[in-house]
Every structure is written in C-alpha cells, then in structure tokens.
Scaffold this motif. Structure first.
Motif: not given
Lengths: 294, 425, 278
Positions: C96, C100-102, C104-105, C108, C110-111
C-alpha cells in the motif's frame, strides 16, 4: 512518482489497517510513556516521589552530565564502523553467492549461521576463542609464528574497542547479505548483457549497473542497521559489560544502567529521547540525500 | 472499546471465581536456579508437592527464574503490579524492594519460632537476620551462604614443592612465584570483567580488613588498605602471576582457563564444575583464608541469600506460612538438588552429604567460620548496594590496575566518588 | 572455451574465499558444537576445538532430565506463527505504501522508523503493563503479539523497498485484465517478490527465535518456555554446566539451520516475470 491507485486511497488505508491496529495497541503506548517519563524525576525505588520537572533532565544530560558526551562519541564511532563494515562484507559475500557456483545454497546457509546462535552463547564462545591463554585464535597465531605474545582482544582498552566492533559486524552482516542478495536478484540480467556487448568490464558494470540498482535497498538496510546498532545493548554488554574500565561503554548501556541499576527511569527516558531525536534527524536526512540522488 | 472488553473480562472472571467458592489459594513462588538443571528443579518441585499435599487449602506454583537478566525480571514485574507471592533472589534484593515498600515483614515468623521454642532460631549465624532487616522490617530470611574462596591444585603444588599453605598475601605471592618457576602452569586466575570483578575486589578488600563503607555508611574506598589491595593486584600482573588478559575475563573465561588445567589456583564461587570432572575433583582443595598486610582478623566474603514475600500478595499469611515450612524442611535442596551455595542452618552440615563431599566439607570448615558480609563493617544491607553491584563500580578500580594503571590515588578517588554518588540516591 | 576455463579458475577462487570466510565466521559455532560433543568431564578440560570421536552424553542427559525438547517446540511454534502473520500484514502495508500516494502513508512510514529508535529496554515495563491488562502474561500470545509488532516496522520498510523496484506497469496491466487491488497484490506482486519476502521472513524468524529479554519476563511457566529461556536452566548464579549448555544451544540451532537451508532457496526463485523490468 508512483501513480498506482492514487485516486482511491481508501483501499490503501484498508491495506495498512492490520499493521496500524497492532502498532496502536502495542507500540504506541510504550513510546508515549517514554516521552512522558522523560519530563519527570522518577526513581523506581521511590515511586511515590515522582514529579514533573519539565526539561530539567535534558538540560542535566546536555550541560552537566560528565558521562554523556564521551559515551556519545564512542557510540557513533562504533555504529558507523559496524554499519560500514557489515555492509561491505555483506555485499562482497552477496556478490560471491550470486555467482552460479555449485552448492551455493549450502554456502549461503553456512554463512548465515552467526544469526542462528543465541547471543549469550555466541558471546561466551567468542571470549573463549579469543582468550589469551587457551583461545584457538591466539594459539594458532602464536604457533604459526605470526605473533609473539598473545593479542589481548578483550584485555586492552583500545583493542577491545575494535574487538566489539568486529563481533558486532559478525552479528550484523548476515542481514546485509540476505537483503543485498535479494536486491541483486532483482536486477534484470539484460542490463549486464547489454553492458557486456557495449564492452564494459566487470568493474564498470559493478559501478554503473549493480550499485545504482541496489541504491534503494542500500538506503533502507543501512538506515535500519544504523538505528539498530546505535540502540543495541547486548552485542557489547554480553562480551565486555562496557569494560575494560568502561572503554566500550555505549549509550544503550548507559540508558540501561540509569534505568535499572540507578533506578532513574525518568532520566533514562530523557537519554533515550535525545537518542531518538539524533537518530531521526540523521536518518531522515540520509534517506533524503539518497532519494534526491536517484 | 478496549476498556469495555477489559471490564467484561473482569466481570466474567469475578463470576467464575465466585462460583468456585472453595478454590484453593494459589501462591506463586519464583525460585532461582541455585543448582544443576537435572537435579535442582526436580527437588524444588518435589518439596513443593509435599507442601501442597499437606496443605490442601493452598497451591504453591513454582516458576524457576533464570539468573540472566533477573534484575529486570523482578523489577518489571513488581513495578507493574505482577510480583510473585514468594521468591528467592540475589543478596541485595530484600532491602532493595523493602525500600520500594514492596516487602512483607517476616518478623512474625521469627516470633512464631520463639513461641515454639524452635531450635532453628539458634541456627542462624550471628547478625544474619539483622543483615536483611531494613529499618525494622524483616525483609527476608536467610537460607543460603554463597562463599568466595581460592581453589587450588594439589598436584601442581606437589610438583612445585609447596608444602606449607600460605596464610598471608606475601606468602601467597611466594607460592605463585614458585609455581611459575617450577611448573609451566599459570599460578593464579580470576575474573574481572563481569560481576565477578566486583566480587573479587570486595574479597581482597575484606581480606585486608576494609569494606566499601565504614559502620556509618561513609564510603572508605580511598583507604590505604584498598590501595594495598590494588598494589597486590598490580604485583600479580607485573610478575606474570596471572594471565595478562585478566582484565577482559568474565567468569566463563576464568572457568575455562582453570578447568582446562592451565592454572594452579582459582578465586571464585563454589567449584560446582568439579562434580562433572572426576579426575580434577580428586586433585583440588580449598585454600585456607589469606590475610592482607593491614588485616587484624580473617575475613572471607560470603554472600547471604534470602527468601522473601511480597506485599502485592493476596495471601500474606499463607505466604509466610510457606516460607516458615520451607526453611524448616529444605535440607534436600542440597542432598538431592545439589545446590551450589551452602546452607545457613548449622545442623544441616551434620548430614553425611556435607561430610562425604570434600568441597562442601572444606568450605564448611575453612571458609564459613570466617564469613563476612559484602557490606561489612556495616551490619545491614543498604539499597544503594544494588546499584554498586549492578553497575560493577568496584570492578573499575580492579580493571584500571589490570589495564596497567598505577596512579592509585586517582583510581580510588574516582571510584570512591562513584560510590558516594550511588549512596546519595 | 577460453572463457569457460577462466570461469573455472575464478570459481575455484570463489570457493576458496567462501570456505575460508565460512570457517572464520563459524569459529564460535564450531567452538560451541565442539564443546557440546565432548565428554561432559572434558567440556572445559579439553582446549581443542573439536574432539574425535564425538560423545553424545550431554545430549542424552538433556533429553532424559530436562524439558528442553518442549522449549524447542515452543520456539518453533512462536517463530513460525510470527513469521507467517508478519509476512502477510507487512506485505499488505508495504504494498500500500509503495503504491498509494498521500500524506498518511508517508507519515506512517516515518512513524515506523521512529518506532525502531526507542531502546528496547525501556519498553519492558510499559509492555508488561499492557499484556498484564490483556491477561496475556504467561501465555505464548504475549510473545507472539510483541514479536509480531516489533518486527512489523522494519518488515514494512524492507518490503516497501522491494515493491518499489517492481514497475507499476505490472499493476496497471493487471487492472486492465480485471484484477482488483487485492488480487493484483496477491496474484501478481507477491509471487515475483519472493526473494524480498523470503529475506524478510528469514530475518523475522531468526529475531523471534533468538529473543530473550521479553520471553524471560513474559514466560515464567516451564511448559511455555522458549529456547532462549530454557537454555538458562543450565546457568547457575556463578557457575554453569558448560557441556549441557553448549549441547542445548547446538540443539537449538539445528532446526534454524534446516529452516535457513530451505528458506534461502526462495531468495533466488520467483523472478519469472522479471522480463517486464527495466
């Protein structure tokens, strides 16, 4: 860059959902807890007396702690050396094992064995083979006349600093090797054939095809290895406990001592937060440089 | 969501436990690994089964606890409210947790023994109960003594023509020199890199009549008797009477050098390994205590280990009852379990097990009478000892000297400062 | 012809290098197995690396007097479960993030990196609190869940890296053929990602196999001990039964060796669709 299904992110969210749930349930609380504790004076032996002290722990570490900077410097030297050496060794072996030789499966498994041995056992056996009186390494070197007196692998402060780097490389290179081998598998053979026809020699095709194609994998595996090595406690502790005379003391050992033996869990959390900030800054910049060069 | 399901689980378990009204009270007992894998666990289980069979209202469950990382195992469990009911543990543990307010007071057990006029009370060595009494709270009850001593090879001594056992450091050095010149073995080996480094440092200090602190808990590491101990180590190193790599030796390395037959003497714990080595067993002996140049009396480092109960226990009275029974009835931990440390109770030594095995017999005769605690001359454990031990602070002095440094004044000052800092916290 | 000869010479050099490095790398392991195969009384006495003939007393002692066999089974169960679950969850997420771009990704991702950066020893107490709350202390679920979660971040990172090297044209072709996102991932992408998947699987498996710290704290009952904890029964406070300890660790390494020999095969297989690349 990637187009994919950019218009339908909902499916993407659905794909990451299981991992997000697990991480929220199990990883986030300990992390937030660590951040919260870093602002507290909290001694585990007197839990009733804990109180909020703001940034005091941080200013203590950065400005008055006599131990921190010395340990930080060796931590960096150690980490950089381990990452660089394990990358070079891992890449070299991956290249060799990518050649169509016989029994390479067996060799591959054989070279991955360091990974399989429980760390405690590995440490005991390392110190046995490196012993100055009965260790096979010293006995061999002395009998074959290469050295006269025994090498004190763990008995001399500066030699021990190198020995722990080497034993950590021993523990780390299999990861590099496996990942890079997978990366090598992903390079289309046609590229090499085309280069061969164009008259490129082995060295040229290594520098102009192999290395650029491995860039993505390289950036990820060196970043991860840097973080893991910087945070690794047992590689050194099991072999030297940070000695002799604290010559191989690194930040995770300092954190461990502070948190458990000194029971100052607030102060230890602050050290960890500083480590996290340092690592985050370094790795994000490192990854950005890699990306921009692509 | 999570809270809701947690609440449901709680209600569920509450209903279930209410319905099983006469369920036996379950006590968790964390026992450390004090003896060999094949015999010790079995004996502990056998004794606990015996207890459970005679006490139908209680079920004691044993969980053998590894030494590796035990410090964390206990601290994590206790801090998170999941302490066992009863445990054994390392020497400083009762007082460390008493400071946290987590230990049950075991005074009532002593009172009960008094009431029963139980002879067991007379079997605790002088000061051994006081040792684990923290500010009036009896934080633990001692059950084993873990001695440090020098094991020597009789055959090598014969070969070197040594007939008289040394009793002082200088006689000991002469013995070492003789072994070095007359045989091709290393005279002496000990560990300095791990916790054994701290233990061996305390061993030498006690042997020269000085402890970590004085009776008022003021650190005394800058004392000239400590410097003498370090000079003694320096002589050993300079004259090649110990391996040059000693500073990097952990217990496992010293073991390897001694039990491979490369060395004549070994300073360490009970030589349990000898039980697996029949040939070596026959030719070893325990050396009598040594006195340093400034010592008035003979002192040998012996670690006193206790059994304790935790405040978090739901069944404090039952826990104490178990401890009482355990101390009265645990002789088999040695005779069948082959525990390494020696018993606290004097009457146990009369068992044929202790008289027929030379190791335990000789330790009982030559070491135990001079037993001195790790915090001597202080009379009781203090919480800071956990840190001094965990961080291996005293070993740093030993390691500096074994690394070739001779600026003793600086070394003892540096370490003394660290001890002072630890004592403050 | 000439090229072939040169290749043969090159290959013998490669063999020589591999054998020498293989030997050096395996010195501590040879030392471990050597000690394991000595007669118990010789475990420390004998300073040779290996002794002939080998003696199996230590091994028979372990099986007849201890529950170490059970520990091996527990470890295998935990490691296999963690690896299978981790591969599935991490590859979904990695796919994903790769496709997928965005924001959120990328956040995530980096997290996930940050999660690797906090020293493990400080996670012990809060983790224990969580698992105590869930009532999972003293069950294998506690280690399965924690290993799974601890291995996810790097697995996702690595797999995202591998998926990035697979051209999106493949996904697009699959979509045109009528595949939905999940079947594209499952039918097209996963099969050609076997080398990457297997490298991450090997790592996850071995991480779980060798973990000691959490296991020693969560698994206190004898029947559920994993091997790293089981090994500790041979270690007394200041002395150890070296012969049995080394034999037990040798036993512990054999299943993993077999796993490695099998798993590494997939490191080089599965690239049938490679022709689309480049």
């Amino acid at each position: 860059m990637r187009s994919g299904y950019s218009r339908n992110n909902a499916i993407g969210y659905f794909f990451i959902l299981p991992s997000v749930l697990l991480i929220l349930a199990i990883s986030i609380y300990p992390l937030l807890n660590g951040f919260a504790l870093s602002g507290m004076k909290y001694n585990l032996l007197s839990p009733g007396e804990r109180h909020f002290v703001g940034l005091q722990n941080f200013s203590d570490i950065l400005f008055t702690d006599g131990e921190f900077y010395g340990v930080l410097v060796y931590s960096f030297v150690y980490t950089i050396a381990v990452v660089a050496l394990s990358y070079v060794l891992g890449l070299a072996l991956a290249l060799l094992l990518n050649i169509g030789i016989r029994a390479r499966g067996l060799f591959r498994a054989f070279i991955l064995v360091p990974w399989v041995v429980p760390p405690v056992i590995a440490a005991v056996n390392w110190s046995w083979v490196l012993n100055d009186q009965v260790g096979i390494v010293n006995l061999f070197l002395q009998r074959s006349g290469i050295i006269h007196g025994a090498i004190l692998f763990l008995g001399n402060a500066s030699v021990a600093q190198i020995t722990v780097i080497l034993t950590s490389v021993w523990k780390s290179f299999p990861f590099m090797m496996v990942v890079l081998l997978a990366g090598l598998q992903g390079i289309p053979k046609e590229l090499y054939e085309a280069a061969y026809i164009d008259g490129a020699d082995t060295r040229q095709s290594f520098w102009y095809i192999t290395m650029p194609m491995l860039k993505g994998v390289t950036s990820v595996c060196t970043t991860l290895m840097f973080i893991w090595t910087f945070n690794n406690f047992e590689n050194i502790y099991l072999l030297t406990q940070g000695g002799p005379s604290r010559a191989t003391f690194v930040l995770p050992i300092l954190t461990y001592f502070t948190a458990f033996f000194r029971s100052e869990i607030g102060y230890a959390s602050a050290i960890s937060v500083i480590m996290l900030v340092v690592l985050l800054t370094l790795s994000l910049n490192y990854l950005r440089i890699f990306k921009s060069r692509r | 969501m999570k809270k809701l399901s947690l609440a449901m689980i709680l209600i569920f378990t509450a209903t279930i436990s209410a319905s099983l009204f006469a369920a036996p009270k379950e006590l968790t007992y964390w026992e450390m690994i004090w003896g060999p894998a094949d015999s010790y666990t079995k004996t502990v289980n056998m004794l606990v089964d015996k207890y459970n069979a005679t006490h139908p209202d209680v079920v004691v469950k044993v969980q053998m606890t590894p030494w590796d990382n035990f410090y964390n195992t206990f601290l994590t469990a206790v801090t998170s409210g999941a302490a066992p009911d009863i445990s054994t543990g390392a020497t400083p543990q009762p007082v460390q947790y008493a400071k946290m307010g987590e230990m049950l007071d075991l005074t009532s057990i002593i009172d009960q023994w008094k009431k029963e006029k139980n002879p067991i009370l007379g079997e605790f060595p002088a000061g051994s109960l006081e040792f684990v009494n923290y500010k009036g709270l009896q934080a633990g009850l001692p059950w084993n003594l873990d001695p440090r001593q020098i094991v020597y090879r009789k055959d090598i001594f014969d070969k070197a023509g040594i007939t008289k056992m040394p009793t002082t450091w200088s006689e000991f050095l002469d013995v070492c020199r003789k072994i070095k010149s007359k045989t091709d073995t290393i005279p002496f080996v000990f560990a300095a890199a791990d916790q054994m480094g701290m233990q061996n440092m305390i061993y030498l200090m006690l042997s020269n009549g000085v402890g970590i602190t004085d009776t008022n808990l003021t650190p005394t590491f800058t004392d000239k008797r400590v410097v003498e101990a370090l000079q003694f180590v320096n002589t050993l190193l300079k004259e090649n009477l110990i391996p040059q790599g000693t500073v990097g030796y952990k217990g496992s390395d010293a073991d390897k050098v001694f039990y491979s037959g490369k060395a004549a003497m070994y300073l360490g714990g009970t030589p349990q390994q000898l039980y697996d080595m029949p040939d070596m067993y026959k030719v070893c002996g325990i050396m009598p205590a040594l006195k340093g140049p400034s010592a008035k009396d003979v002192h040998i480092l012996v670690w006193e280990n206790s059994i304790m109960a935790y405040k978090q226990s739901k069944y404090p009275e039952e826990s104490k009852a178990f401890i009482k029974w355990w101390l009265e009835n645990n002789l088999q931990l040695w005779t069948e379990g082959k525990a390494g440390p020696l018993p606290v109770r004097k009457s146990f030594y009369k068992d044929s097990y202790f008289t027929s095995d030379w190791i335990k017999n000789e330790i009982g005769l030559k070491v135990i009478p001079y037993a001195t605690s790790n915090v001597w001359p202080a009379t009781g454990l203090y919480p800071a000892f956990s840190q001094i031990e965990g961080e291996n602070i005293l070993a740093i002095a030993m390691q500096d000297v074994l690394g070739g440094k001779t600026n003793y004044a600086d070394i003892v000052k540096k370490v003394n400062d660290m001890v002072v800092k630890a004592m403050k916290q | 012809m000439k090229r072939k000869n040169r290749e043969r010479i090159n290959h013998s050099i490669v063999y020589a290098v591999l054998i020498v490095t293989g030997f050096l790398i395996n010195l501590p392991i040879i030392s471990m197995m050597g000690t394991a195969l000595k007669e118990p009384s010789q475990a420390l006495m004998d300073t040779n690396l290996l002794t002939w003939p080998p003696n199996f007393r230590n091994f028979s002692d372990i099986f007849s007097h201890t529950t170490f066999g059970r520990s091996i089974f527990n470890s295998a169960f935990v490691s296999v479960t963690v690896t299978v679950l981790c591969m599935f969850i991490a590859s979904l997420a990695g796919y994903a993030i790769s496709r997928f771009k965005g924001r959120v990704f990328s956040w995530y991702l980096t997290l996930l990196l940050v999660l690797q950066m906090f020293p493990g020893v400080l996670l012990l107490i809060p983790l224990f609190v969580i698992f105590k709350g869930l009532g999972l202390i003293n069950t294998l679920f506690s280690v399965i869940l924690s290993y799974l979660t601890l291995n996810l971040p790097f697995s996702i990172w690595m797999l995202k890296g591998f998926f990035d090297t697979i051209p999106t044209e493949l996904d697009e072709a699959a979509t045109i053929d009528g595949c939905g996102p999940f079947s594209t991932y499952y039918r097209i992408i996963l099969p050609i990602s076997l080398p990457g998947l297997s490298s991450v699987a090997i790592f996850t498996f071995l991480n779980s196999w060798n973990e000691y710290l959490l296991a020693s704290i969560f698994l206190r009952k004898e029947s559920i001990r994993t091997i790293t904890v089981g090994l500790q029964q041979f270690v007394q406070q200041f002395s150890s039964q070296w012969g049995q300890l080394m034999s037990a660790s040798t036993l512990a390494t054999i299943p993993t060796l077999i796993f490695l020999i099998v798993a590494q095969k997939y490191l080089i297989e599965g690239l049938t669709a490679g022709s689309v690349k480049g």
